[in-house]
Design a protein around this motif. Structure first.
Motif, PDB file in Angstrom:
ATOM      1  N   ALA A  13      30.101  72.733  15.704  1.00  0.00           N
ATOM      2  CA  ALA A  13      28.899  73.628  16.241  1.00  0.00           C
ATOM      3  C   ALA A  13      27.918  72.919  17.728  1.00  0.00           C
ATOM      4  N   GLY A  14      27.955  71.573  17.275  1.00  0.00           N
ATOM      5  CA  GLY A  14      27.302  70.870  18.169  1.00  0.00           C
ATOM      6  C   GLY A  14      27.901  70.947  19.727  1.00  0.00           C
ATOM      7  N   GLU A  15      29.335  70.572  19.883  1.00  0.00           N
ATOM      8  CA  GLU A  15      30.265  70.700  20.481  1.00  0.00           C
ATOM      9  C   GLU A  15      29.877  72.074  21.378  1.00  0.00           C
ATOM     10  N   LEU A  16      30.270  72.966  20.643  1.00  0.00           N
ATOM     11  CA  LEU A  16      30.031  74.600  21.296  1.00  0.00           C
ATOM     12  C   LEU A  16      28.502  74.481  21.904  1.00  0.00           C
ATOM     13  N   ARG A  17      27.444  73.983  21.166  1.00  0.00           N
ATOM     14  CA  ARG A  17      25.962  74.074  21.897  1.00  0.00           C
ATOM     15  C   ARG A  17      25.969  73.589  23.297  1.00  0.00           C
ATOM     16  N   LEU A  18      26.644  72.280  23.169  1.00  0.00           N
ATOM     17  CA  LEU A  18      26.767  71.601  24.534  1.00  0.00           C
ATOM     18  C   LEU A  18      27.349  72.176  25.674  1.00  0.00           C
ATOM     19  N   MET A  19      28.167  73.385  25.342  1.00  0.00           N
ATOM     20  CA  MET A  19      28.862  74.033  26.410  1.00  0.00           C
ATOM     21  C   MET A  19      28.176  75.277  26.853  1.00  0.00           C
ATOM     22  N   ASP A  20      27.041  75.544  26.044  1.00  0.00           N
ATOM     23  CA  ASP A  20      26.338  76.618  26.340  1.00  0.00           C
ATOM     24  C   ASP A  20      25.375  76.390  27.427  1.00  0.00           C
ATOM     25  N   PRO A  21      25.205  77.260  28.671  1.00  0.00           N
ATOM     26  CA  PRO A  21      24.468  77.037  29.810  1.00  0.00           C
ATOM     27  C   PRO A  21      23.053  76.746  29.405  1.00  0.00           C
ATOM     28  N   SER A  22      22.310  77.547  28.419  1.00  0.00           N
ATOM     29  CA  SER A  22      20.983  77.229  28.266  1.00  0.00           C
ATOM     30  C   SER A  22      20.835  75.728  27.759  1.00  0.00           C
ATOM     31  N   VAL A  23      21.612  75.219  27.037  1.00  0.00           N
ATOM     32  CA  VAL A  23      21.660  73.853  26.694  1.00  0.00           C
ATOM     33  C   VAL A  23      21.867  72.887  27.713  1.00  0.00           C
ATOM     34  N   ARG A  24      22.984  73.213  28.619  1.00  0.00           N
ATOM     35  CA  ARG A  24      23.356  72.216  29.712  1.00  0.00           C
ATOM     36  C   ARG A  24      22.241  72.260  30.665  1.00  0.00           C
ATOM     37  N   SER A  25      21.268  73.168  30.599  1.00  0.00           N
ATOM     38  CA  SER A  25      20.356  73.101  31.896  1.00  0.00           C
ATOM     39  C   SER A  25      19.061  72.660  31.479  1.00  0.00           C
ATOM     40  N   SER A  26      18.813  72.349  30.127  1.00  0.00           N
ATOM     41  CA  SER A  26      17.665  71.912  29.440  1.00  0.00           C
ATOM     42  C   SER A  26      17.898  70.374  29.007  1.00  0.00           C
ATOM     43  N   ARG A  27      17.172  69.564  29.577  1.00  0.00           N
ATOM     44  CA  ARG A  27      17.305  68.048  29.285  1.00  0.00           C
ATOM     45  C   ARG A  27      17.025  67.915  28.022  1.00  0.00           C
ATOM     46  N   SER A  28      15.896  68.737  27.242  1.00  0.00           N
ATOM     47  CA  SER A  28      15.103  68.453  26.159  1.00  0.00           C
ATOM     48  C   SER A  28      16.339  68.767  24.932  1.00  0.00           C
ATOM     49  N   LEU A  29      17.005  70.116  25.351  1.00  0.00           N
ATOM     50  CA  LEU A  29      17.824  70.441  24.316  1.00  0.00           C
ATOM     51  C   LEU A  29      19.100  69.639  24.309  1.00  0.00           C
ATOM     52  N   ALA A  30      19.694  69.221  25.526  1.00  0.00           N
ATOM     53  CA  ALA A  30      20.831  68.440  25.337  1.00  0.00           C
ATOM     54  C   ALA A  30      20.441  66.706  25.017  1.00  0.00           C
ATOM     55  N   ARG A  31      19.431  66.405  24.988  1.00  0.00           N
ATOM     56  CA  ARG A  31      18.892  65.228  24.435  1.00  0.00           C
ATOM     57  C   ARG A  31      18.959  65.051  22.911  1.00  0.00           C
ATOM     58  N   GLN A  32      18.864  66.285  22.349  1.00  0.00           N
ATOM     59  CA  GLN A  32      19.140  66.292  20.684  1.00  0.00           C
ATOM     60  C   GLN A  32      20.493  66.061  20.208  1.00  0.00           C
ATOM     61  N   LEU A  33      21.286  66.710  21.436  1.00  0.00           N
ATOM     62  CA  LEU A  33      22.934  66.606  20.914  1.00  0.00           C
ATOM     63  C   LEU A  33      23.504  65.422  21.399  1.00  0.00           C
ATOM     64  N   LEU A  34      22.800  64.511  22.200  1.00  0.00           N
ATOM     65  CA  LEU A  34      23.583  63.194  22.734  1.00  0.00           C
ATOM     66  C   LEU A  34      22.993  61.913  22.093  1.00  0.00           C
ATOM     67  N   ASP A  35      23.873  61.314  21.737  1.00  0.00           N
ATOM     68  CA  ASP A  35      23.369  59.822  20.947  1.00  0.00           C
ATOM     69  C   ASP A  35      23.021  59.019  22.116  1.00  0.00           C
ATOM     70  N   PRO A  36      21.821  58.366  21.858  1.00  0.00           N
ATOM     71  CA  PRO A  36      21.318  57.329  22.839  1.00  0.00           C
ATOM     72  C   PRO A  36      22.407  56.442  23.456  1.00  0.00           C
ATOM     73  N   ASP A  37      23.385  56.191  22.470  1.00  0.00           N
ATOM     74  CA  ASP A  37      24.507  54.963  23.122  1.00  0.00           C
ATOM     75  C   ASP A  37      25.395  55.851  23.529  1.00  0.00           C
TER      76      ASP A  37
END
Length: 128
Positions: A13-37
């Motif tokens: 589900a997280g992987e699919l969200r990262l492919m969603d254009p609304s998530v890809r275009s939002s740093r705040s939404l992408a930040r929730q899905l990417l580990d700081p490392d």
């Protein structure tokens, strides 16, 4: 349904969200899905860090709402350890295929699943 299945499904589900254009275009939404490392080795061979990916993601392929999107298929997943899931799958975008592998981790109670590592390998047009 097993706990492992739930963990794999949450990572997918997280992987699919990262492919969603609304998530890809939002740093705040992408930040929730990417580990700081987070680290990625893209299909081009380029190595991306967390900060580089967050800065570039809105401009990368699959981000424009009206543009071509990634079409994922053949997801498989395995729980490697508590809080660590490995996914493999394939994407197609504008006829270009890539095999993908990612690690998702969840650290601590109440934490969310985040992508820790991602790698994309282009598939030549004549490959099976």
């Amino acid at each position: 349904m097993s706990r492992e299945t739930d963990e794999v499904r949450e990572a997918i589900a997280g992987e699919l969200r990262l492919m969603d254009p609304s998530v890809r275009s939002s740093r705040s939404l992408a930040r929730q899905l990417l580990d700081p490392d987070f680290v990625e080795v893209g299909a081009s061979g380029r190595r991306w860090t967390y900060d580089e990916m967050l800065a570039a993601l809105p401009e990368l392929d699959g981000a424009p709402e009206s543009g071509p999107r990634y079409e994922p298929s053949d997801f498989t997943g395995a729980v490697l350890a508590p809080g660590l899931v490995h996914l493999t799958y394939e994407t197609t975008r504008e006829g270009n295929r890539a095999r993908r592998s990612s690690l998702w981790r969840k650290q601590g109670a109440g934490a969310r699943w985040q992508m820790y590592y991602h790698q994309a390998t282009p598939v030549p047009p004549d490959s099976v």
